[in-house]
Design a protein around this motif. Structure first.
Motif, PDB file in Angstrom:
ATOM      1  N   GLY A   1      70.936  -3.739  90.132  1.00 14.07           N
ATOM      2  CA  GLY A   1      69.775  -3.679  90.632  1.00 14.07           C
ATOM      3  C   GLY A   1      69.030  -4.824  89.692  1.00 14.07           C
ATOM      4  O   GLY A   1      67.857  -4.555  89.387  1.00 14.07           O
ATOM      5  N   ARG A   2      69.342  -6.036  89.599  1.00 13.87           N
ATOM      6  CA  ARG A   2      68.942  -6.979  88.781  1.00 13.87           C
ATOM      7  C   ARG A   2      68.758  -8.223  89.499  1.00 13.87           C
ATOM      8  O   ARG A   2      69.742  -8.598  90.258  1.00 13.87           O
ATOM      9  CB  ARG A   2      69.455  -7.242  87.495  1.00 13.87           C
ATOM     10  CG  ARG A   2      69.865  -5.834  86.584  1.00 13.87           C
ATOM     11  CD  ARG A   2      70.682  -6.104  85.347  1.00 13.87           C
ATOM     12  NE  ARG A   2      69.875  -6.739  84.328  1.00 13.87           N
ATOM     13  CZ  ARG A   2      70.504  -7.566  83.382  1.00 13.87           C
ATOM     14  NH1 ARG A   2      71.784  -7.634  83.214  1.00 13.87           N
ATOM     15  NH2 ARG A   2      69.721  -8.178  82.643  1.00 13.87           N
TER      16      ARG A   2
ATOM     17  N   CYS B   1      62.725  -8.093  88.277  1.00 15.12           N
ATOM     18  CA  CYS B   1      62.637  -6.759  88.703  1.00 15.12           C
ATOM     19  C   CYS B   1      61.881  -5.833  87.517  1.00 15.12           C
ATOM     20  O   CYS B   1      61.518  -4.799  87.905  1.00 15.12           O
ATOM     21  CB  CYS B   1      63.931  -6.054  88.782  1.00 15.12           C
ATOM     22  SG  CYS B   1      64.875  -6.311  90.470  1.00 15.12           S
ATOM     23  N   GLN B   2      61.802  -6.474  86.341  1.00 17.16           N
ATOM     24  CA  GLN B   2      61.010  -5.804  85.182  1.00 17.16           C
ATOM     25  C   GLN B   2      59.715  -6.525  84.944  1.00 17.16           C
ATOM     26  O   GLN B   2      58.772  -6.109  83.992  1.00 17.16           O
ATOM     27  CB  GLN B   2      61.879  -6.233  83.749  1.00 17.16           C
ATOM     28  CG  GLN B   2      63.250  -5.616  83.865  1.00 17.16           C
ATOM     29  CD  GLN B   2      63.156  -4.024  84.167  1.00 17.16           C
ATOM     30  OE1 GLN B   2      62.448  -3.132  83.496  1.00 17.16           O
ATOM     31  NE2 GLN B   2      63.929  -3.628  85.030  1.00 17.16           N
TER      32      GLN B   2
ATOM     33  N   VAL C   1      64.284  -6.862  96.704  1.00 18.94           N
ATOM     34  CA  VAL C   1      64.865  -6.041  95.625  1.00 18.94           C
ATOM     35  C   VAL C   1      63.864  -5.794  94.417  1.00 18.94           C
ATOM     36  O   VAL C   1      63.716  -4.776  93.918  1.00 18.94           O
ATOM     37  CB  VAL C   1      66.333  -6.915  94.988  1.00 18.94           C
ATOM     38  CG1 VAL C   1      66.778  -5.909  93.937  1.00 18.94           C
ATOM     39  CG2 VAL C   1      67.292  -6.815  95.985  1.00 18.94           C
ATOM     40  N   ALA C   2      63.351  -6.855  94.194  1.00 23.28           N
ATOM     41  CA  ALA C   2      62.358  -6.750  93.053  1.00 23.28           C
ATOM     42  C   ALA C   2      61.240  -5.858  93.765  1.00 23.28           C
ATOM     43  O   ALA C   2      60.664  -4.845  93.031  1.00 23.28           O
ATOM     44  CB  ALA C   2      61.794  -7.972  92.773  1.00 23.28           C
TER      45      ALA C   2
ATOM     46  N   ARG D   1      55.090  -5.932  92.437  1.00 19.86           N
ATOM     47  CA  ARG D   1      54.268  -6.385  93.234  1.00 19.86           C
ATOM     48  C   ARG D   1      54.391  -8.047  93.660  1.00 19.86           C
ATOM     49  O   ARG D   1      54.403  -8.541  92.687  1.00 19.86           O
ATOM     50  CB  ARG D   1      52.621  -5.942  93.141  1.00 19.86           C
ATOM     51  CG  ARG D   1      52.131  -4.813  92.820  1.00 19.86           C
ATOM     52  CD  ARG D   1      52.112  -4.062  93.947  1.00 19.86           C
ATOM     53  NE  ARG D   1      51.083  -4.802  95.116  1.00 19.86           N
ATOM     54  CZ  ARG D   1      49.796  -4.420  94.745  1.00 19.86           C
ATOM     55  NH1 ARG D   1      49.190  -3.752  94.072  1.00 19.86           N
ATOM     56  NH2 ARG D   1      48.961  -5.151  95.580  1.00 19.86           N
ATOM     57  N   VAL D   2      54.668  -8.261  94.832  1.00 22.56           N
ATOM     58  CA  VAL D   2      54.886  -9.633  95.216  1.00 22.56           C
ATOM     59  C   VAL D   2      53.631 -10.321  96.035  1.00 22.56           C
ATOM     60  O   VAL D   2      53.270  -9.410  97.020  1.00 22.56           O
ATOM     61  CB  VAL D   2      55.974 -10.103  95.846  1.00 22.56           C
ATOM     62  CG1 VAL D   2      56.464 -11.386  96.235  1.00 22.56           C
ATOM     63  CG2 VAL D   2      57.417  -9.348  94.842  1.00 22.56           C
ATOM     64  N   PHE D   3      53.101 -11.291  95.704  1.00 25.87           N
ATOM     65  CA  PHE D   3      51.953 -12.013  96.511  1.00 25.87           C
ATOM     66  C   PHE D   3      52.073 -13.429  96.721  1.00 25.87           C
ATOM     67  O   PHE D   3      52.520 -14.240  96.046  1.00 25.87           O
ATOM     68  CB  PHE D   3      50.977 -11.964  95.325  1.00 25.87           C
ATOM     69  CG  PHE D   3      50.260 -10.601  94.624  1.00 25.87           C
ATOM     70  CD1 PHE D   3      49.595  -9.688  95.315  1.00 25.87           C
ATOM     71  CD2 PHE D   3      51.171 -10.207  93.489  1.00 25.87           C
ATOM     72  CE1 PHE D   3      49.213  -8.526  94.687  1.00 25.87           C
ATOM     73  CE2 PHE D   3      50.748  -9.160  93.000  1.00 25.87           C
ATOM     74  CZ  PHE D   3      49.721  -8.335  93.460  1.00 25.87           C
TER      75      PHE D   3
END
Length: 293
Positions: free
Chosen positions: A45-46, A55-56, A82-83, A89-91
């Motif tokens: 999960g990276r 992801c962090q 996955v992130a 949050r992805v923008f």
């Protein structure tokens, strides 16, 4: 609390670096991410890039998934999901951008929303493409994945080499996107929105007599003051996509305004040079407000 926001883009490009600088000024953290260097480990999960686990992070801002649009760029966006699943949050959200990078997906969404567009035919059949060209009089054959008019071919009905050019386009683009050439009168517009709110409008003005007005083809930015009705059209065009920052490409034709497309990443340079607006600062302020709530 310092927020760590990564900027996904092209290292060394003005808009990517300017956006990264805007976050560094506000948080002290600066990270430009080239998705071509990323590695997704689904078992662990990276999502790693240059030693950083995306992801962090507290957030990711999409400025550019790849230098050129392609199916490979879609795969890079899929990796970002996955992130998102890890709580980052992805923008703009990865799925929202995926719906835009394929020109046909964007066109179908706009058409289904009742947005006025140029007459368009999509086909794999050369005969159907030739018939569309004859019906339109002049048409632009557009790759499904391209920006700044790259790979586009303008054809006139009745041209002696039209058949040959259609065949050549078909060889490189099995699914042909054929759009009637619009009367741009030497300019078209980029209407900028942040989180669905209107920001500004700039014009791209042809300087070279080229059939398109893109900066790539020598066009220049200029300010433009749109009517409330035109702003409403732009707002309705971008609404179905749920983007953080975007530009709606609009042309004013003798038959009324039409929309060409909605940008997956928005025109930072156009906002700066055409409107005098620091889009990177606006986006950074908005993102930091969102990740802090």
């Amino acid at each position: 609390m310092t927020r760590r926001i990564g900027v996904i883009g092209t290292p060394g490009k003005w808009s990517t670096e300017t956006l990264a600088d805007a976050f560094a000024d506000r948080t002290g953290y600066r990270q430009v991410i080239d998705m071509g260097r990323a590695m997704l480990d689904l078992d662990q999960g990276r999502l790693l890039c240059d030693g950083v686990d995306l992801c962090q992070l507290d957030g990711l801002v999409l400025k550019k998934a790849a230098e050129e649009y392609s199916a490979d760029a879609l795969d890079r966006l899929e990796m970002l999901r996955v992130a998102e699943a890890a709580g980052v949050r992805v923008f703009s959200p990865a799925e929202a951008v995926i719906r835009l990078m394929d020109r046909l997906a964007c066109t179908v969404t706009l058409r289904n929303a009742g947005i006025p567009m140029p007459r368009t035919v999509i086909t794999e059949d050369v005969g159907a493409a030739r018939e569309a060209l004859e019906r339109f009089g002049a048409a632009v054959f557009k790759p499904l994945f391209s920006t700044k008019a790259r790979g586009m071919v303008l054809l006139e009905a009745g041209a002696p080499d039209a058949e040959t050019q259609i065949a050549a386009f078909k060889a490189a683009n099995p699914v042909m996107y054929v759009q009637q050439k619009a009367d741009l009168s030497g300019e078209d517009l980029g209407m900028v929105f942040l989180d669905g709110d209107y920001v500004c409008t700039y014009a791209r003005v042809s300087q070279t007599g080229a059939w398109n007005t893109t900066i790539h083809s020598g066009g220049k930015y200029a300010p433009f003051d749109p009517s409330p009705e035109l702003i409403d059209l732009g707002r309705r065009a971008q609404a179905p996509f749920g983007l953080t920052f975007t530009t709606v490409d609009i042309a004013l034709t003798p038959d009324g305004p039409i929309v060409f497309e909605v940008s997956a990443f928005g025109g930072y340079s156009g906002a700066q040079k055409g409107c005098g607006i620091d889009a990177a600062a606006l986006v950074a302020n908005h993102v930091l407000t969102q990740v802090s709530t």
